[in-house]
Design an enzyme around this catalytic site. Structure first.
Site, PDB file in Angstrom:
ATOM      1  N   HIS A 572       0.875  -1.172   0.000  1.00 14.77           N
ATOM      2  CA  HIS A 572       0.000   0.000   0.000  1.00 14.77           C
ATOM      3  C   HIS A 572       0.915   1.225   0.000  1.00 14.77           C
ATOM      4  O   HIS A 572       1.874   1.284   0.771  1.00 14.77           O
ATOM      5  CB  HIS A 572      -0.854   0.033   1.267  1.00 14.77           C
ATOM      6  N   HIS A 594      -3.240   2.185  -4.346  1.00 11.71           N
ATOM      7  CA  HIS A 594      -3.728   3.552  -4.088  1.00 11.71           C
ATOM      8  C   HIS A 594      -2.992   4.602  -4.926  1.00 11.71           C
ATOM      9  O   HIS A 594      -3.482   5.007  -5.956  1.00 11.71           O
ATOM     10  CB  HIS A 594      -3.686   3.912  -2.600  1.00 11.71           C
ATOM     11  N   ASP A 649     -10.570  -3.168  -2.506  1.00  9.50           N
ATOM     12  CA  ASP A 649      -9.994  -2.945  -1.176  1.00  9.50           C
ATOM     13  C   ASP A 649     -10.742  -3.753  -0.112  1.00  9.50           C
ATOM     14  O   ASP A 649     -10.252  -4.788   0.334  1.00  9.50           O
ATOM     15  CB  ASP A 649      -9.978  -1.458  -0.829  1.00  9.50           C
TER      16      ASP A 649
END
Length: 747
Positions: A572, A594, A649
């Protein structure tokens, strides 16, 4: 000899560079949360004041210049229109193929229909002086070389096209080398047991020792005493820190920020013109493509957590069903006594029949925005940690049976949908060395296998929690608990067959936690070694990432040597926090999840484009936590040509339907007005990004999927127009060739 090499003295970053890097780090961390939100400009260059100042600065340099005739001639040559060359098909493995002048002729591909190309004439380096342009090109060149080096050392992915340009700049021949590619476990054949243990390699009996946070492999005990490890590629911390400081300085340089910002604006505008000119031709291609549309092209959920892979209605339905079947079964243990399911709900003063999705309270809402702590509480159904332990954990009184059943049901839904795949993350915390054994036993005993699922390991960055409770003496022990069992299973697979089988199904490691929490620590040569990190304070993101990468690098070399599958590092990154997170990921991560903060750094965003680093974006997740949906940079990144995919997610928190990935695509398509070609391009990116096997990618994408550009696209399987693929490839090559042209002028 290479045409362009940095002098030896430039490779060693001096104290001034290091001090500058520290200042940059401090400025990034200071007021991190508020500064960017208050500023009305995404990047400083948009500000009209700085724009006028830059123009005045360039004019000042021009008027004060007292160069010789040769310098004026060089400046004139740099400012005239340059005809750039674009590599097309590989006519030779040692030379880049060229076309005629870019402006007067267009590249042709056998499988690409004619389409209208955007041609730019004039000063390709406008906005920066020739001297600044040369500095920019040197910096971007070295940055790409840094990434290529770390990817090849760890058997992670680096695209062929920039590698060809880098070798061309060096004056060297580019040779395809598949030995650097990652290795994934082939798909299970029909009738084959995915958990078979009779084909495990033999034990080698090597010795292991963790030294300064990195596992070293020794052939025997004598070699341990002499400190003579096997000749595997071990990391060099000083080199890493030098490279990191160089990148820190690069992303803060004014000319580099100006140049990359202008190139990104150009890429965005160019795509919009391309769409206006060719959208109907792309659609015509797709309409003429039989038996393939968005619904039946493969798409992978490249970022999903196993503990939240079901939607809230699915979890509620399973809780009620388990109560109907197992009400009198002992399922939970307290200090006082063991409880049946009926007694557990009585203790919680509730009845499953009365539960609704609202009372379950696992969905993220307005209250979780900018509150990651409240979001973590949503993992507790009805706010009860007992239900989380029972239904969403692998290590409990019933050995994670309920959790395994839920995952199997999610897998069955994926198989039923046929064209959707997922990569769920399972957690290893590093609190104790037996976590791997327990997790692999849960996986094998419950026979958790789905042809539409591949698995990853996530490591939460919560050392500070464990240290404050005295579970760990130092950070080095956490690293040892995470990596030592995997090394042991690689060396002696028959000693722990369950773990060895489990590792076959693992494709990578993820680093997870709230990025908005600042550690305030800059990773440097003065940082404590992992065994010396006894503070209750959490190490920085870069510190975590480096030691994870370092161990994965050694582990991959050992596993490749043994003919085993290798692992990718897919953290992440960029959801919140400092830009140093993204800078670290650019160096050592195969891909990221992300990447929102790339919009704050034009230099890093441009580098991510040049290296085509995959980014798994989750706009619905971001909408509940950090960034409103309409402000999400997903569309901007897609238009510029970054390699992005869509992911869910946490479906339990963010989605409502049985097919959360399709829900993600549907909302993005509506909000951003995506075309069918856009959605199929994102779906194709997801398959390229994920960790499914080479054999499956050949089946889903075509035989030549490893080739870049239209040559690697099979429209019959991907439903991505060849016009789109040609546009992407030519634009990418154009930008890479700008760097090559800039470096030629330095000769």
């Amino acid at each position: 000899m290479p045409l362009f090499k940095l002098p030896a003295e430039e490779k060693q970053i001096d104290d001034a560079m290091r001090n500058f890097a520290e200042k940059v780090f401090a400025s990034e961390v200071k007021d991190e949360g508020g500064r960017q939100e208050i500023s009305p400009f995404d990047v400083d260059e948009i500000c009209p004041i700085s724009h006028h100042e830059m123009q005045a600065h360039i004019f000042h340099l021009e008027t004060l210049s007292t160069s010789t005739e040769a310098r004026r001639k060089k400046r004139f040559q740099g400012r005239k229109t340059v005809n750039l060359s674009i590599p097309l098909s590989e006519t030779s493995s040692t030379k880049l193929s060229h076309i005629d002048e870019y402006i007067s002729s267009s590249p042709t591909y056998q499988t690409v229909p004619d389409f209208q190309r955007v041609q730019i004439t004039g000063d390709y380096a406008s906005g920066v002086t020739v001297e600044d342009f040369e500095i920019v090109c040197k910096g971007l060149y070295r940055a790409l070389c840094i990434r290529e080096k770390y990817m090849q050392k760890s058997f992670q992915r680096f695209p062929k096209t920039p590698s060809k340009y880098l070798r061309n700049i060096d004056g060297e021949a580019w040779v395809a080398n598949e030995s650097f590619y990652p290795v994934f476990t082939p798909p299970v054949k029909k009738g084959e047991d995915p958990f078979r243990t009779d084909n495990l390699p033999e034990n080698l009996g090597y010795h292991l020792k963790m030294k300064d946070g990195v596992v070293y492999v020794y052939p025997n005990e004598a070699a341990v005493s002499k400190d003579e490890p096997k000749p595997l590629p071990y990391p060099n911390l000083d080199t890493f820190l030098d490279d990191m400081n160089f990148l820190l300085a690069l992303i803060a340089q004014g000319p580099v920020k100006t140049y990359t910002h202008r190139r990104l604006k150009f890429l965005s505008s160019k795509f919009q013109v391309h769409q206006m000119l060719n959208e109907m031709d792309e659609l015509k291609e797709l309409k003429n493509n039989p038996h393939r549309d968005f619904y039946n092209c493969r798409k992978v959920d490249t970022h999903i957590h196993a503990a939240a892979c079901m939607n809230q209605k699915h979890l509620l339905r399973f809780i009620k069903k388990s109560y109907q079947i197992d009400a009198d079964r002992v399922v939970y243990s307290t200090k006082e006594k063991n409880l049946t399911l009926k007694e557990l709900f009585a203790k919680l003063k509730m009845h499953p029949y009365d539960l609704t999705v609202d009372s379950l309270d696992v969905h993220a809402g307005r209250q979780t925005f900018q509150r990651f702590d409240k979001f973590n509480d949503k993992y507790n159904p009805v706010g009860a940690s007992e239900l989380r332990d029972l239904y969403l954990k692998t290590d409990n009184y019933i050995n994670g049976e309920y959790f395994a059943t839920i995952i199997k049901e999610v897998g069955a839904d994926l198989v039923e949908a046929k064209y959707q795949h997922a990569e769920p993350r399972l957690s290893i915390y590093g609190r104790s060395p037996d976590e791997w054994s327990k997790l692999s036993s849960w996986f094998v005993c419950n026979r958790i296998h789905c042809p539409n699922m591949t698995w990853m390991i996530q490591v939460p960055r919560i050392y500070d929690v464990f240290r404050s409770k005295n579970f760990l003496p130092h950070f080095g022990k956490m690293l040892e608990n995470i990596f030592m069992p995997v090394f042991e299973a690689t060396i002696n697979p028959q000693a722990d067959p369950e773990l060895s089988v489990f590792l076959k199904h693992i494709t990578g490691f993820d680093s997870v936690d709230d990025e908005s929490k600042h550690s305030g620590h800059m990773f440097s040569s003065k940082s404590p070694k992992p065994q010396e990190w006894t503070l209750e304070k959490n190490p920085s993101y870069t510190y975590y990432a480096y030691y994870m990468y370092a161990n994965i690098m050694v582990l991959n070399s050992l596993r490749k040597e043994r003919g085993m599958n290798t692992f990718l590092f897919r953290p992440h990154c960029g959801e919140a926090g400092a830009l140093t997170h993204l800078m670290t990921a650019f160096m050592i991560a195969d891909d990221i999840s992300h990447g929102l903060n790339l919009k704050k750094s034009p230099v890093l965003q441009y580098l991510f484009f040049l290296a085509q680093i995959p980014i798994a974006m989750s706009p619905l997740s971001n909408n509940s936590l950090f960034l409103e949906y309409a402000k999400n940079p997903f569309l901007d990144f897609l238009q510029k040509g970054l390699m992005i995919s869509l992911s869910t997610d946490d479906p339990m928190q963010f989605h409502f339907t049985k097919e959360p990935l399709m829900e993600e695509y549907a909302i993005a398509a509506q909000v951003f007005k995506l075309s069918t070609c856009d959605m199929c391009e994102v779906a194709r990116n997801s398959v390229l990004q994920c960790g499914i096997s080479h054999e499956e990618k050949v089946k889903f994408l075509g035989d030549n999927y490893l080739e870049e550009g239209p040559a690697g696209n099979d429209i019959r399987r991907t439903n991505v127009a060849q016009i789109r693929m040609a546009y992407r490839y030519e634009t990418w090559c154009y930008e890479l060739n700008l760097i090559a042209e800039g470096l030629k002028s330095t000769e």
